[in-house]
Design a protein around this motif. Structure first.
Motif, PDB file in Angstrom:
ATOM      1  N   UNK A   1     -11.647 -11.678  36.712  1.00  0.00           N
ATOM      2  CA  UNK A   1     -13.027 -12.138  36.810  1.00  0.00           C
ATOM      3  C   UNK A   1     -13.972 -10.970  36.638  1.00  0.00           C
ATOM      4  N   UNK A   2     -14.895 -11.106  35.723  1.00  0.00           N
ATOM      5  CA  UNK A   2     -15.909 -10.084  35.497  1.00  0.00           C
ATOM      6  C   UNK A   2     -17.269 -10.783  35.480  1.00  0.00           C
ATOM      7  N   UNK A   3     -18.117 -10.543  36.471  1.00  0.00           N
ATOM      8  CA  UNK A   3     -19.405 -11.246  36.529  1.00  0.00           C
ATOM      9  C   UNK A   3     -20.336 -10.932  35.368  1.00  0.00           C
ATOM     10  N   UNK A   4     -20.071  -9.856  34.638  1.00  0.00           N
ATOM     11  CA  UNK A   4     -20.924  -9.480  33.518  1.00  0.00           C
ATOM     12  C   UNK A   4     -20.367  -9.930  32.169  1.00  0.00           C
ATOM     13  N   UNK A   5     -19.279 -10.679  32.185  1.00  0.00           N
ATOM     14  CA  UNK A   5     -18.633 -11.161  30.970  1.00  0.00           C
ATOM     15  C   UNK A   5     -19.393 -12.361  30.406  1.00  0.00           C
TER      16      UNK A   5
END
Length: 85
Positions: A1-5
């Motif tokens: 999980x990458x919130x900036x993806x």
């Protein structure tokens, strides 16, 4: 999980569209499109947000871009047709 993806932002933006929180949807979906300009899922959902707000020209532009990015995906065609009704 990458919130900036882009996919994370687009997924959250699509959830906001379903919840009818269009300002939040447009913010996330525009960021996603900025990160991946040809990401059909983000373009289609941003188009849905614009359509819900009555911004037909912006909605049509996004649906058309989503179709160009993923021509086999039927939903952007349906969404674009609905704008003309």
């Amino acid at each position: 999980y990458n919130p900036d993806d882009a996919r994370t932002k687009a997924g959250r933006g699509a959830c906001y569209v379903e919840k009818k929180e269009m300002a939040l949807a447009l913010a996330d979906l525009s960021e996603a499109v900025g990160l991946e300009p040809n990401y059909a899922f983000a373009l289609r959902n941003r188009g849905r947000a614009y359509a819900a707000l009555g911004s037909r020209t912006a909605a049509l532009a996004d649906f058309t871009a989503a179709i160009a990015a993923s021509p086999a995906w039927a939903l952007p065609y349906q969404d674009r047709a609905a704008v003309y009704q």
